[in-house]
Design a protein around this motif. Structure first.
Motif, PDB file in Angstrom:
ATOM      1  N   PHE A  70      40.910  41.603  34.980  1.00 36.47           N
ATOM      2  CA  PHE A  70      40.184  42.623  35.722  1.00 36.47           C
ATOM      3  C   PHE A  70      41.115  43.163  36.789  1.00 36.47           C
ATOM      4  O   PHE A  70      41.639  42.402  37.608  1.00 36.47           O
ATOM      5  N   LEU A  71      41.348  44.474  36.784  1.00 36.27           N
ATOM      6  CA  LEU A  71      42.322  45.088  37.680  1.00 36.27           C
ATOM      7  C   LEU A  71      41.650  45.956  38.735  1.00 36.27           C
ATOM      8  O   LEU A  71      40.805  46.801  38.417  1.00 36.27           O
ATOM      9  N   LEU A  72      42.047  45.737  39.983  1.00 30.55           N
ATOM     10  CA  LEU A  72      41.599  46.565  41.089  1.00 30.55           C
ATOM     11  C   LEU A  72      42.590  47.706  41.307  1.00 30.55           C
ATOM     12  O   LEU A  72      43.758  47.609  40.934  1.00 30.55           O
ATOM     13  N   ASP A  73      42.129  48.762  41.934  1.00 32.99           N
ATOM     14  CA  ASP A  73      43.073  49.706  42.512  1.00 32.99           C
ATOM     15  C   ASP A  73      43.677  49.048  43.747  1.00 32.99           C
ATOM     16  O   ASP A  73      43.124  48.105  44.318  1.00 32.99           O
ATOM     17  N   ASP A  74      44.829  49.524  44.171  1.00 32.31           N
ATOM     18  CA  ASP A  74      45.551  48.889  45.265  1.00 32.31           C
ATOM     19  C   ASP A  74      44.983  49.326  46.610  1.00 32.31           C
ATOM     20  O   ASP A  74      44.653  50.494  46.808  1.00 32.31           O
ATOM     21  N   GLY A  75      44.858  48.377  47.543  1.00 31.84           N
ATOM     22  CA  GLY A  75      44.460  48.735  48.901  1.00 31.84           C
ATOM     23  C   GLY A  75      43.255  47.975  49.410  1.00 31.84           C
ATOM     24  O   GLY A  75      42.397  47.523  48.648  1.00 31.84           O
ATOM     25  N   GLU A  76      43.188  47.858  50.742  1.00 32.11           N
ATOM     26  CA  GLU A  76      42.127  47.100  51.416  1.00 32.11           C
ATOM     27  C   GLU A  76      40.740  47.675  51.146  1.00 32.11           C
ATOM     28  O   GLU A  76      39.750  46.941  51.128  1.00 32.11           O
ATOM     29  N   THR A  77      40.632  48.965  50.923  1.00 28.09           N
ATOM     30  CA  THR A  77      39.320  49.581  50.699  1.00 28.09           C
ATOM     31  C   THR A  77      38.651  49.073  49.425  1.00 28.09           C
ATOM     32  O   THR A  77      37.442  49.221  49.265  1.00 28.09           O
ATOM     33  N   HIS A  78      39.429  48.466  48.536  1.00 30.60           N
ATOM     34  CA  HIS A  78      38.866  48.010  47.261  1.00 30.60           C
ATOM     35  C   HIS A  78      38.398  46.557  47.301  1.00 30.60           C
ATOM     36  O   HIS A  78      37.953  46.017  46.285  1.00 30.60           O
ATOM     37  N   LYS A  79      38.469  45.925  48.480  1.00 29.61           N
ATOM     38  CA  LYS A  79      37.925  44.574  48.660  1.00 29.61           C
ATOM     39  C   LYS A  79      36.443  44.721  49.001  1.00 29.61           C
ATOM     40  O   LYS A  79      36.016  44.538  50.134  1.00 29.61           O
TER      41      LYS A  79
END
Length: 367
Positions: A70-79
């Protein structure tokens, strides 16, 4: 493969103790880390920047398991809770049972979200930290703090959930952008500022080598910081006392991150500024002296970190955000301050007027 240069640092928590492995080639050393996987299902959580670089290495160690990614987009906003829900859906689609394992391949955002997801699935399953940023290696991957952000503040939702192992392959740092690398140095400096004055002096002497990514210097710095944190976590796992000291600079720093909507400052940059604000507040409260504040500022600047509030900072907004910090008690500010380098302490009932004065003076200096 030859593993003679691998360091092992144990986090001693009784039956839940686990190793932190530090060195080169660890992602490929699946004979080592596969021992931490107890079941037949695995979910690798990573992001779209890290996965193309390192997923294949991890996959070689999972060839005989039922696994997916499972892949997130990069960056703190995606937590976010939304991504926790997506990760839980990925576990469901995998048919993951209670002996499944989540592998966190990435930086602090990936590690925090993966750990929180592991804490939630079937009331808690195993997870392994494979940090690929310096900040994650020396801080967030060790100690079992997991969580997600809310619009109101950072890490307001979370759980203590210890990993089964931490696999810190320093080869991954070769692809780390300079700004991310420097952000990790902030957490190393923080550990020394809290409780190790000789290490702080060593960092001052070796600041140039650290900034230049000299490997021997960096390995010593990482190992020293991880050993320090492992000791604190072993003595105070759920932050009832001593572990709270690890949050030096974080109340100010989290407010800065939230004010910037997690897009203007990296976590380590915010912590660097936050430490300086904490030192200036300590100085204002006659707990410490100006000379130690200046040493801290000089060391941060020497490794390329910010030491002043960003232009346009709003002291009133920052103070309002600080009131939401998890360390506060009974509606009053509870901050980590210091009595000079190597001597941090918890201070309760901090007068908001004093905090406001420090923020206003700092904002005026930058304005």
């Amino acid at each position: 493969m030859s593993n003679e240069n691998i360091q092992t640092i144990d986090v001693a928590l009784g039956q839940r103790s686990y190793p932190v492995w530090l060195g080169r080639g660890l992602l490929d050393d699946n004979e080592r880390w596969r021992e931490a996987l107890r079941g037949r299902h695995a979910l690798v959580i990573s992001n779209r920047t890290v996965a193309p670089l390192y997923m294949d290495r991890v996959a070689k160690g999972l060839h005989d398991l039922h696994w997916s990614a499972f892949l997130l987009d990069d960056g703190e906003t995606h937590k976010s809770f939304a991504n926790v829900a997506h990760a839980l859906d990925a576990l469901a689609a995998l048919g993951a049972t209670r002996d499944a394992c989540i592998i966190a391949l990435g930086g602090g955002v990936v590690g925090d979200l993966a750990g929180f997801t592991a804490a939630c699935w079937m009331r808690g399953i195993d997870f392994i930290q494979m940090p690929t940023t310096l900040l994650a290696m020396v801080d967030s991957s060790v100690g079992g703090k997991t969580g997600v952000n809310l619009p109101a503040g950072k890490n307001l939702v979370g759980a203590f959930h210890q990993p089964r192992a931490v696999v810190a392959d320093i080869e991954t740092l070769s692809t780390l952008p300079d700004r991310e690398y420097r952000a990790g140095l902030a957490e190393i400096i923080k550990g020394a500022a809290i409780g190790d004055a000789p290490f702080f002096a060593w960092l001052e002497t070796n600041a140039e080598a650290l900034a230049a990514r000299d490997e021997a210097t960096l390995m010593h710095a990482i190992a020293t910081k991880v050993r320090y944190k492992a000791g604190v976590v072993a003595r105070d796992e759920t932050e009832q006392g001593e572990r709270a000291l690890l949050n030096l600079g974080h109340t100010f720093g989290h407010a800065l991150e939230t004010a910037g909507r997690y897009t203007t400052l990296l976590h380590g940059e915010a912590v660097a500024i936050g430490m300086v604000m904490a030192a200036k507040l300590s100085e204002r409260l006659t707990m410490s002296n100006q000379a130690d504040t200046e040493r801290l500022e000089q060391l941060l600047k020497a490794v390329g970190l910010p030491a002043a509030l960003p232009d346009g900072s709003d002291p009133d907004k920052l103070l309002a955000l600080m009131r939401l910090d998890k360390k506060n008690v009974a509606g009053t500010l509870r901050l980590i301050l210091w009595r000079g380098i190597g001597h941090a302490e918890i201070v309760t009932g901090v007068d908001e007027d004093e905090v406001s004065a420090v923020l206003r003076e700092a904002a005026w200096e930058e304005g």
